[in-house]
Design a protein around this motif. Structure first.
Motif, PDB file in Angstrom:
ATOM      1  N   PRO A  59       0.829  -1.213   0.000  1.00 41.87           N
ATOM      2  CA  PRO A  59       0.000   0.000   0.000  1.00 41.87           C
ATOM      3  C   PRO A  59       0.856   1.253   0.000  1.00 41.87           C
ATOM      4  O   PRO A  59       1.935   1.281   0.605  1.00 41.87           O
ATOM      5  N   LYS A  60       0.386   2.267  -0.685  1.00 45.74           N
ATOM      6  CA  LYS A  60       1.114   3.533  -0.744  1.00 45.74           C
ATOM      7  C   LYS A  60       1.001   4.267   0.588  1.00 45.74           C
ATOM      8  O   LYS A  60      -0.070   4.282   1.202  1.00 45.74           O
ATOM      9  N   PRO A  61       2.078   4.873   1.064  1.00 47.04           N
ATOM     10  CA  PRO A  61       1.986   5.714   2.257  1.00 47.04           C
ATOM     11  C   PRO A  61       0.950   6.814   2.029  1.00 47.04           C
ATOM     12  O   PRO A  61       1.028   7.565   1.054  1.00 47.04           O
ATOM     13  N   ALA A  62      -0.032   6.883   2.914  1.00 43.63           N
ATOM     14  CA  ALA A  62      -1.160   7.799   2.706  1.00 43.63           C
ATOM     15  C   ALA A  62      -1.279   8.834   3.813  1.00 43.63           C
ATOM     16  O   ALA A  62      -2.329   9.438   3.990  1.00 43.63           O
ATOM     17  N   GLY A  63      -0.214   9.037   4.558  1.00 45.41           N
ATOM     18  CA  GLY A  63      -0.246  10.030   5.618  1.00 45.41           C
ATOM     19  C   GLY A  63       0.343   9.486   6.894  1.00 45.41           C
ATOM     20  O   GLY A  63       0.302   8.288   7.162  1.00 45.41           O
ATOM     21  N   GLY A  64       0.925  10.374   7.691  1.00 46.90           N
ATOM     22  CA  GLY A  64       1.522   9.945   8.937  1.00 46.90           C
ATOM     23  C   GLY A  64       2.872   9.277   8.741  1.00 46.90           C
ATOM     24  O   GLY A  64       3.528   9.421   7.708  1.00 46.90           O
ATOM     25  N   PHE A  65       3.264   8.493   9.723  1.00 49.56           N
ATOM     26  CA  PHE A  65       4.571   7.841   9.753  1.00 49.56           C
ATOM     27  C   PHE A  65       4.445   6.440   9.167  1.00 49.56           C
ATOM     28  O   PHE A  65       3.713   5.606   9.690  1.00 49.56           O
ATOM     29  N   THR A  66       5.139   6.183   8.047  1.00 48.44           N
ATOM     30  CA  THR A  66       5.101   4.867   7.405  1.00 48.44           C
ATOM     31  C   THR A  66       6.494   4.245   7.427  1.00 48.44           C
ATOM     32  O   THR A  66       7.388   4.677   6.694  1.00 48.44           O
ATOM     33  N   PRO A  67       6.726   3.233   8.271  1.00 48.07           N
ATOM     34  CA  PRO A  67       8.050   2.603   8.322  1.00 48.07           C
ATOM     35  C   PRO A  67       8.333   1.784   7.076  1.00 48.07           C
ATOM     36  O   PRO A  67       7.423   1.209   6.467  1.00 48.07           O
TER      37      PRO A  67
END
Length: 269
Positions: A59-67
């Motif tokens: 899934p694509k990073p869609a906001g916030g902190f994505t490790p």
């Protein structure tokens, strides 16, 4: 350290922070080592972020902190795609003076995932072969919010005899930012960390002894209280048009702004 991660939405980066930045306060290691917590980035990924995730089943990073973990993104987490942040290489400064620009990365146009990763490794190798000059105190470092970055492996401790000190500057667009302002005000008043911070740290400051810091007039503006909303614990001075937080005096504050580049980040003196 923070671990390798992306902040924000790679598809709609302007919906969050249009750029990320900090002012360097302490001197960075001369060799760019990661043990002190200096910023490391994956250069060029910002321009190919959407393309990369379209080629994967993640899934694509869609906001916030994505490790970004080695299990899910082994190619991105490989050490040969990462470089320490440096002042603008002398080679690029000379090209700019001559009215030239470095060639664009081929990663966005690559036909396969391997092609994207090969292009990213090539750009990182190119940067490592240029003159390296670590950020100096007072330098302003900024990068594209789609750019993966890290200050060291998660929960790793500094290996230096002095702390790393930087002043982070995080701004949002003035338009359509009311919900973000409400969230930021709530975090300030309760001690809750912002939603984009690592979840393990979310409630680290909360407790019965937490007291929100007093705000200066500039602080009120940065938190959006200038719309007439009253900050918790705030009193209004007798002097018209002047507000202060209880227990504090009205003074000054600071912040910053910036843009991006081929590698997605840069520094200035």
């Amino acid at each position: 350290g923070t671990g390798k991660h992306v902040d924000g939405d790679i598809t709609e980066p302007l919906q969050g922070r249009p750029f990320q930045a900090f002012v360097q306060v302490s001197a960075a290691p001369a060799d760019g080592s990661a043990g002190e917590g200096s910023l490391h980035v994956l250069p060029g990924f910002h321009s190919a972020a959407v393309h990369y995730f379209n080629l994967t089943d993640r899934p694509k990073p869609a906001g916030g902190f994505t490790p970004l973990t080695e299990h899910e993104h082994p190619g991105l987490c490989s050490p040969d795609t990462w470089v320490p942040v440096t002042r603008l290489p002398a080679e690029w400064v000379e090209m700019d003076r001559a009215g030239e620009t470095p060639p664009y990365s081929s990663a966005p146009g690559a036909r396969s995932l391997d092609g994207v990763l090969k292009a990213l490794r090539g750009l990182a190798k190119e940067l490592r072969g240029m003159s390296f000059s670590p950020p100096e105190p007072g330098d302003y470092v900024l990068w594209d919010p789609r750019l993966p970055h890290s200050t060291g492996e998660r929960d790793a401790l500094s290996q230096q005899d002095r702390p790393r000190q930087v002043f982070y500057c995080a701004y949002t667009l003035a338009a359509n930012s009311h919900a973000a302002l409400i969230h930021q005000r709530n975090c300030r008043e309760t001690g809750l960390h912002p939603s984009w911070a690592p979840s393990a740290q979310a409630r680290k400051e909360q407790g019965r002894d937490y007291v929100a810091a007093p705000l200066t007039p500039l602080g009120r503006s940065l938190y959006g209280y200038s719309d007439g909303t009253k900050a918790r614990g705030e009193r209004v001075d007798k002097a018209p048009g002047r507000r202060c937080a209880t227990g504090g005096s009205c003074g000054g504050g600071g912040g910053g702004g910036g843009g991006g580049g081929r590698g997605g980040g840069g520094g200035g003196g």
